[in-house]
Design an enzyme around this catalytic site. Sequence first.
Site, PDB file in Angstrom:
ATOM      1  CE  LYS A  12       3.012   8.302  -4.559  1.00 24.26           C
ATOM      2  NZ  LYS A  12       2.060   9.891  -3.836  1.00 24.26           N
ATOM      3  NE  ARG A  13       5.540   3.148   5.236  1.00 28.27           N
ATOM      4  CZ  ARG A  13       5.517   2.443   6.442  1.00 28.27           C
ATOM      5  NH1 ARG A  13       5.999   4.106   7.335  1.00 28.27           N
ATOM      6  NH2 ARG A  13       5.028   1.913   6.890  1.00 28.27           N
ATOM      7  CE  LYS A  55       0.568   5.530   0.471  1.00 25.46           C
ATOM      8  NZ  LYS A  55       0.239   7.303   0.827  1.00 25.46           N
ATOM      9  CB  THR A 115       0.794  16.066   1.893  1.00 29.62           C
ATOM     10  OG1 THR A 115       1.494  14.385   2.765  1.00 29.62           O
ATOM     11  CG2 THR A 115      -0.074  16.490   2.969  1.00 29.62           C
ATOM     12  CG  HIS A 152      -4.939  11.857   8.879  1.00 33.52           C
ATOM     13  ND1 HIS A 152      -4.344  12.835   8.095  1.00 33.52           N
ATOM     14  CD2 HIS A 152      -6.173  12.047  10.353  1.00 33.52           C
ATOM     15  CE1 HIS A 152      -4.354  13.256   9.171  1.00 33.52           C
ATOM     16  NE2 HIS A 152      -5.110  13.137  10.257  1.00 33.52           N
ATOM     17  CE  LYS A 207       5.552  17.197   2.266  1.00 37.48           C
ATOM     18  NZ  LYS A 207       5.997  15.515   2.991  1.00 37.48           N
TER      19      LYS A 207
HETATM   20  C1  26V Z   1      -2.605   4.132  10.954  1.00 32.29           C
HETATM   21  C2  26V Z   1      -1.837   3.342  11.533  1.00 32.29           C
HETATM   22  C3  26V Z   1      -2.944   1.920  11.673  1.00 32.29           C
HETATM   23  C4  26V Z   1      -2.046   1.401  13.781  1.00 32.29           C
HETATM   24  C5  26V Z   1      -0.916   1.724  13.353  1.00 32.29           C
HETATM   25  C6  26V Z   1       0.405   2.599  12.692  1.00 32.29           C
HETATM   26  C7  26V Z   1      -0.523   3.323  12.444  1.00 32.29           C
HETATM   27  C8  26V Z   1      -0.256   4.881  11.682  1.00 32.29           C
HETATM   28  C9  26V Z   1      -0.781   5.904  11.177  1.00 32.29           C
HETATM   29  C10 26V Z   1      -1.606   5.740  10.910  1.00 32.29           C
HETATM   30  C11 26V Z   1      -2.771   6.445  10.066  1.00 32.29           C
HETATM   31  C12 26V Z   1      -2.806   5.727   8.590  1.00 32.29           C
HETATM   32  C13 26V Z   1      -3.264   7.040   8.225  1.00 32.29           C
HETATM   33  C14 26V Z   1      -2.200   7.815   7.403  1.00 32.29           C
HETATM   34  O1  26V Z   1      -1.101   8.101   6.954  1.00 32.29           O
HETATM   35  N1  26V Z   1      -3.120   8.927   6.469  1.00 32.29           N
HETATM   36  C15 26V Z   1      -2.207   9.847   4.932  1.00 32.29           C
HETATM   37  O2  26V Z   1      -2.491  10.569   6.060  1.00 32.29           O
HETATM   38  C16 26V Z   1      -2.197  12.035   5.034  1.00 32.29           C
HETATM   39  C17 26V Z   1      -2.073  13.171   5.480  1.00 32.29           C
HETATM   40  O3  26V Z   1      -3.053  13.782   6.206  1.00 32.29           O
HETATM   41  C18 26V Z   1      -2.317  11.826   3.686  1.00 32.29           C
HETATM   42  O4  26V Z   1      -2.268  12.635   2.802  1.00 32.29           O
HETATM   43  C19 26V Z   1      -2.615  10.515   3.525  1.00 32.29           C
HETATM   44  O5  26V Z   1      -3.229  10.842   2.066  1.00 32.29           O
HETATM   45  C20 26V Z   1      -2.856   9.617   4.350  1.00 32.29           C
HETATM   46  O6  26V Z   1      -2.824   8.321   3.705  1.00 32.29           O
END
Ligand code: 26V
Length: 854
Positions: free
Chosen positions: A589-590, A595, A699, A398, A703
């Site tokens: 968004k975050r 971003k 995403t 992701h 929406k």
């Molecule tokens: C990474 C980490 C790293 C360690 C700490 C906790 C944590 C929690 C989540 C993540 C994942 C980050 C990646 C993420 O959220 N990606 C997003 O995924 C969406 C669904 O596929 C996508 O639409 C976004 O573009 C993407 O940034």
Amino acid sequence: MTESQAVISAQPAASRGDTPSYLHERGPSFAPKHPLASGPVSTPPHTVDGFVKEFLRELNYGQGVPLSRSSLNDQYLALARTVRGYLTARWLQTATRRRQKPHKMVGYLSAEYLLGRQLDNALLATDLTAIADEALKQCGIDLDALRQAEIEPGLGNGGLGRLAACFIDSLATMDAPCVGYGLRYEYGIFKQTFVDGRQVEVPDNWLSMGGPWEIPHPEMEVPVHFGGHTERYVGEDGRERTRWISGWDVLGIRYNYMVPGYQNGVVNTLRLWRARATRAFDLHIFNAGDYAEAVRSQTFAENISKVLYPEDSTPQGKELRLQQQYFFVACSIYDFLKHTQPTDLDVRDLPERIIFQLNDTHPVIGIPELMRLLMDDYDLPFDEAWAITRQCFAYTCHTLLPEALEVWSVSLMERLLPRHMEIIYMINEVFLEEVREAFPGDELRVRRMSIIGDHPERSVRMAHLATVASVKVNGVAELHSQLLRDKVLSDFSEMWPEKFTNVTNGVTPRRFVRQSNPNLSKLITDTIGVGWVANLDRLRELEVYAEDEEFRAKFREVKALNKERITAVLKRRDGIELPQGHLLDVMVKRLHEYKRQTLKLLHMVTLYEGIISGEVDAATVTPRTVVFGAKAAPGYRMAKETIFLINSVAKVINNDPRVEGKLFIAFPANYNVTLAERLIPAADLSEQISLAGKEASGTGNMKFALNGALTIGTDDGANVEIRQLVGDDNFFLFGMDEPAVAELQAKGYQPTAYYESNERLRRAINLIDSGHFTDGNREAVSTVIGDLLYNDRFLVLADYQSYIDAQAKVEAAYADQEAWSRSAILNVARTGFFSSDRSMRDYIDRIWHIKTGS
Ligand code: 26V
């Protein structure tokens, strides 16, 4: 000390002892003889009278209060349980049907599920909304008030967690056999508040008012082991084996949540795990006579499922996080093998029974865990275990940010999961042999591809492990998957080109159109009929209506109504008075540098500066309200400074009479799924302005388009596909594309060059830098300004002019309301592709190969 062996009694294995004594599992303990034993006993009646009775029964016997003395929370809990009752009947039926004819199923492994409120979704799925509304009216209760009493389960950070929630919704709607597995965090994503414009985090105690949607099973504990060491021993057959003598154990407690399909009678399962101390946990302290200390020390084990880590891109390598990951994955695999499978399962047939989908690298430790079970508990030799394991996992990546790729230090792994570390070494050894065979003499490549990295410290590269072990690896939008193949995992795609694929993300039309936008839904249904909710391609039938003046007027009426709704929400929720009649421009968004919330802010400051400097006649400016929504990871300094800057700019602009009625910035705190559901349907303009090549998909972008907002966006993530579908005329493209970004970065990017050569940019930055928005305090903005001028990793200044120009085009387009409505309608009509039902179809056909329907 406890032995970890012999925990799987489901099947064959050879010489295993009895279930360890700490495992007090009390499953079904009698042979059910009664004709109603496979339940449900009855299905609650779909009538107003029936609903009233069920509701009052829950209120009286569940909450223990008569209606006349019930609190709002009593009523909410009773309503939730009533609706849950309707779901449960179907859930039992679905489970019975699936048990009778077991097919291969999906185990969706995700550390996050950002579910959003449950009540409305459950009412919609069971088609009970009108009945519940009338039933409650008869009791003198307003359904809407009860809806608002629900605290949303925020068990995720952002896109990744919300995607998991959309996917399980779609799988239930498609009647696909799937169990979602995850963690039941006691505290979800923090509640964001602002104090003097700065983010302050408040714990999200989402269960404090009761958890009416969950069904706990404290009697079915799953043992999970940590620490200790491994030993070799020779089995009865003379073969050498390994056992893991753990250092400490915890128990996994199962919590079931129902995942209803849309009006199809199917209810799937989401199974979240909570950690509990074993009874033996601190026996020695108990024995030492310190009872109170021993009870207190149990919290150590229970910490594992205490809180969701709020970082969403930079892994911190925290030990507790690795504990969480292993904990939920170990529980889930055990649960599948022991409870979900027929008892006569031969593990060699596992690939025909299950595919575990890895939602990013967070559950990747499941790979060595399955290997461990197959080798140490089922007695399979490494090669055979590896051949099975390699068919049981698929991996979704992701991200594209290098710093977001998870690694775990070998020393931590050895300490926490010594057996898994050994197995990872074994996997790496056979894998690197494969690499050497495919690319003889290329030791540099071998080092690049190794699952173990050496710098800056010896560590396990989880994305490599996932890629090596998976049947398929997918990105989440076309561009992202291409960049994965070409850049992030290029060595792997060269070795296994057929392993790599794309599945573009999607969103559930149930929650994000049907529920969140009832006005638009009614207009769509009145125009093309009801089928679109479970078949979003049918939105195409709206295309012709873009040319229909009457339809366009109705469409505008819907937008206006939705703006009224969000105005009321923001007033009640945040005390914000939204000006009326503005172009509503939304960026939610975050908060992350890539971003580029600061780019949006520079645009607003540019508009403001133009007016107050007299350069631009205020009368010519399109009245515009920008809504920001964004949480920053608590330890992410730049993100938090950006939040402060947005709030500072908002305060000044919103109070400057020179721009009154023209410019307004709203930044409601604590953007979450509930707010998204209200805000998105009201938006005119959707801001998707990440630096090209950084946003994997997005995403939110989908929406907005589905709800009739036009996008201003870069060629990034799924924006690319949105633009292709809606057409260039109905999308405001700006900025460098990914190759241009790569070229500029290779050549050496100098942000000051842009600052010096662009007067409007310079004036905007200077105005911020002067302290104009911070009561003269220049220090307060120096982190953000300093970074923009001297670092600007995400090329904000390089894309500035192009963005300003695109915004000018937005204003011109918005001036022609008929043309704007036409474009907005075409956005709705042409983006049915982004239904998560379609994403799930893609996974099913190309990755999982499972059957839907019975
Ligand atoms: C990474 C980490 C790293 C360690 C700490 C906790 C944590 C929690 C989540 C993540 C994942 C980050 C990646 C993420 O959220 N990606 C997003 O995924 C969406 C669904 O596929 C996508 O639409 C976004 O573009 C993407 O940034």
